[in-house]
Design an enzyme around this catalytic site. Structure first.
Site, PDB file in Angstrom:
ATOM      1  N   SER A  39      41.076  39.591  40.047  1.00 38.65           N
ATOM      2  CA  SER A  39      42.454  39.070  40.142  1.00 38.65           C
ATOM      3  C   SER A  39      43.445  40.003  39.448  1.00 38.65           C
ATOM      4  O   SER A  39      44.655  39.877  39.627  1.00 38.65           O
ATOM      5  CB  SER A  39      42.540  37.680  39.518  1.00 38.65           C
ATOM      6  N   CYS A  40      42.925  40.930  38.640  1.00 37.41           N
ATOM      7  CA  CYS A  40      43.788  41.914  37.969  1.00 37.41           C
ATOM      8  C   CYS A  40      44.416  42.850  39.010  1.00 37.41           C
ATOM      9  O   CYS A  40      43.887  43.012  40.105  1.00 37.41           O
ATOM     10  CB  CYS A  40      42.979  42.777  36.997  1.00 37.41           C
ATOM     11  N   VAL A  41      45.544  43.447  38.632  1.00 37.18           N
ATOM     12  CA  VAL A  41      46.184  44.424  39.518  1.00 37.18           C
ATOM     13  C   VAL A  41      46.242  45.768  38.789  1.00 37.18           C
ATOM     14  O   VAL A  41      46.677  45.841  37.637  1.00 37.18           O
ATOM     15  CB  VAL A  41      47.606  43.975  39.919  1.00 37.18           C
TER      16      VAL A  41
END
Lengths: 164, 290
Positions: free
Chosen positions: A28-30
């Protein structure tokens, strides 16, 4: 080539041409990678959450790259202060995935989407644009940037790495 | 085409079995009459395990000023509960720290993923005042044991599984079961049962993607299952050693929120922020076990 792993919450900036910046295993990290084509400065952040206001008292030891609202201005601001010109910056982002099937109604479930939105807004807030993005869906990704030639690479888990 | 379940179980017999001492230690610790002498004798019988145990006890993580030189000394200093998690962690490494091709996991990925899930499980357990956070660590560590065997079958059938996920809008585990005959949770539980794992660990292995089903089956420790279910999700979302299947699973937030106020909706982003601060602990643990 020296590989620098940009872990969760890390912010890296390099002027060394022999370096590859890598944001591995983005769920879910960018990951945001930025390259100045003229001065060959390369930068990367591994953003975990959209908004630092989630913490009432921000720990002074918190990593600067953790929250989109702080990380993006910090990274891009640093590049501009080093003499980069907006028109020379190439910005690419990857990540922001989410779990396939969700039961219940919790804000945690769309963190990936919120991260993407927060990153795009923060980039826009710096009067810049995202040049390429591979985001969302249900898959993990790794983002790389070669500081020597400004080539960006993307690897989706289970697939071959591609230039992006 | 469905694989023969018996054939898959037969494969489990060939899996390198490293858990016998961990199970013996675990059972001995459940025995009220067990002594440090009994435990140290059992552990010292395995030289490689003894060396790794002492090395781990002498790492900076425990910060003992005087060097730990004997198993007896180690047990006296770290205590029974930590001893159990430490032994499970040490013996798991050789099985988990390998390439798991069917799930797209490179060498080290499943190991990192399992250690992360263990650390996050222990943290969540403490957060909600669960009575045995070290048990939560072990349950989080071992939940994906079924992947060690099933990955060969998943590799052969991956395209078909993925097609079914998209066509029928079902999770990867459900598609595994439909195509292969059983999923990694069910297989893991069968193997764990065969190896005499405690029932509580068999349950978390079997139901970690499906806590609702565990409720129907009246499992003994629902809170532990919910903890591992959520820790599994956090591990995947934060990208620790995720494979091709990882995000094609299901998260049941109603079940997670039933663990209490610390895990309610409005605390979630703050919780993730705190969870990320555990990452150096995960890195230390992995490097201490090198």
């Amino acid at each position: 080539m020296q590989e620098i792993i940009v872990k969760m919450g890390d912010l890296e900036l390099t002027t060394k041409p022999g370096v590859i910046l890598i944001a591995p295993s983005l769920g879910s990290c960018v990951g945001l990678a930025v390259y100045d084509q003229k001065s060959r400065i390369a930068g990367m952040v591994h953003i975990v959450l959209p908004d630092s206001n989630v913490k009432h008292n921000l720990n002074t030891e918190e990593k600067i790259g953790k929250y989109a609202d702080i990380a993006i201005p910090a990274l891009l601001g640093k590049m501009l202060s080093l003499g980069s010109k907006r028109e020379n910056l190439i910005i690419k982002i990857a990540g922001g995935a989410q779990m396939f099937n969700l039961k219940g109604d919790s804000s945690i479930m769309n963190i990936g989407a919120k991260n993407i939105e927060a990153v795009e807004n923060a980039v826009k807030g710096m009067n810049l644009v995202v040049n390429n993005a591979d985001t969302g869906g249900n898959t993990g990704r790794t983002l790389k940037l070669n500081a020597f030639n400004g080539n960006f690479y993307l690897k989706v888990i289970g697939q071959q790495e591609i230039e992006f | 085409m469905k694989e023969n379940v018996q054939e898959i179980l037969q494969k489990a017999n060939n899996l390198q079995y490293n858990f016998h001492i961990a199970i013996k230690v675990s059972k001995l610790l459940d025995d009220d009459n067990a002594s440090i002498n009994d435990l140290s004798k059992l552990i010292e019988a395995d030289q490689a395990l003894t060396v790794k145990l002492l090395k781990h006890c002498n790492s900076a993580e425990y910060g003992f000023s005087k060097r730990v030189t004997t198993v007896k000394d180690a047990i006296a200093r770290i205590g029974f509960k930590i001893l159990k998690t430490m032994i499970f962690t040490i013996v798991s490494k050789s099985s988990f720290n390998q390439e798991i091709k069917g799930y797209g996991l490179e060498k080290g990925d499943l190991w990192r993923n399992s250690i992360s899930c263990a650390v996050y499980s222990r943290y969540l357990a403490k957060l909600i005042d669960y009575n045995d956070p070290d048990q939560a660590f072990t349950a989080g560590l071992l939940r994906d044991i079924g992947k060690l065997i099933l990955h060969e079958y998943v590799r052969k059938e991956y395209d078909e599984i993925e097609r079914l996920v998209n066509k029928e809008n079902i999770t990867f585990s459900e598609a595994e079961e439909k195509i292969i005959g059983l999923n990694h949770c069910q297989l893991g539980a069968l193997v764990a049962d065969k190896w005499n794992f405690p029932q509580i660990l068999i349950d978390t292995i079997k139901y970690h993607h499906n806590p609702e089903k565990a409720e129907q089956d009246e499992c003994e420790d629902m809170d532990l299952l919910r903890i591992v279910h959520f820790a599994d999700y956090l591990t995947v979302m934060l990208g620790y050693g995720i494979g091709k299947d990882s995000m094609l699973q299901e998260i049941d937030m109603d079940c997670v929120e039933s663990l209490g106020p610390p895990l309610c909706n409005e605390n979630m982003e703050s919780l993730i922020s705190d969870i990320v601060n555990l990452n150096p602990e995960i890195e230390h643990l992995i490097s201490n076990l090198e």
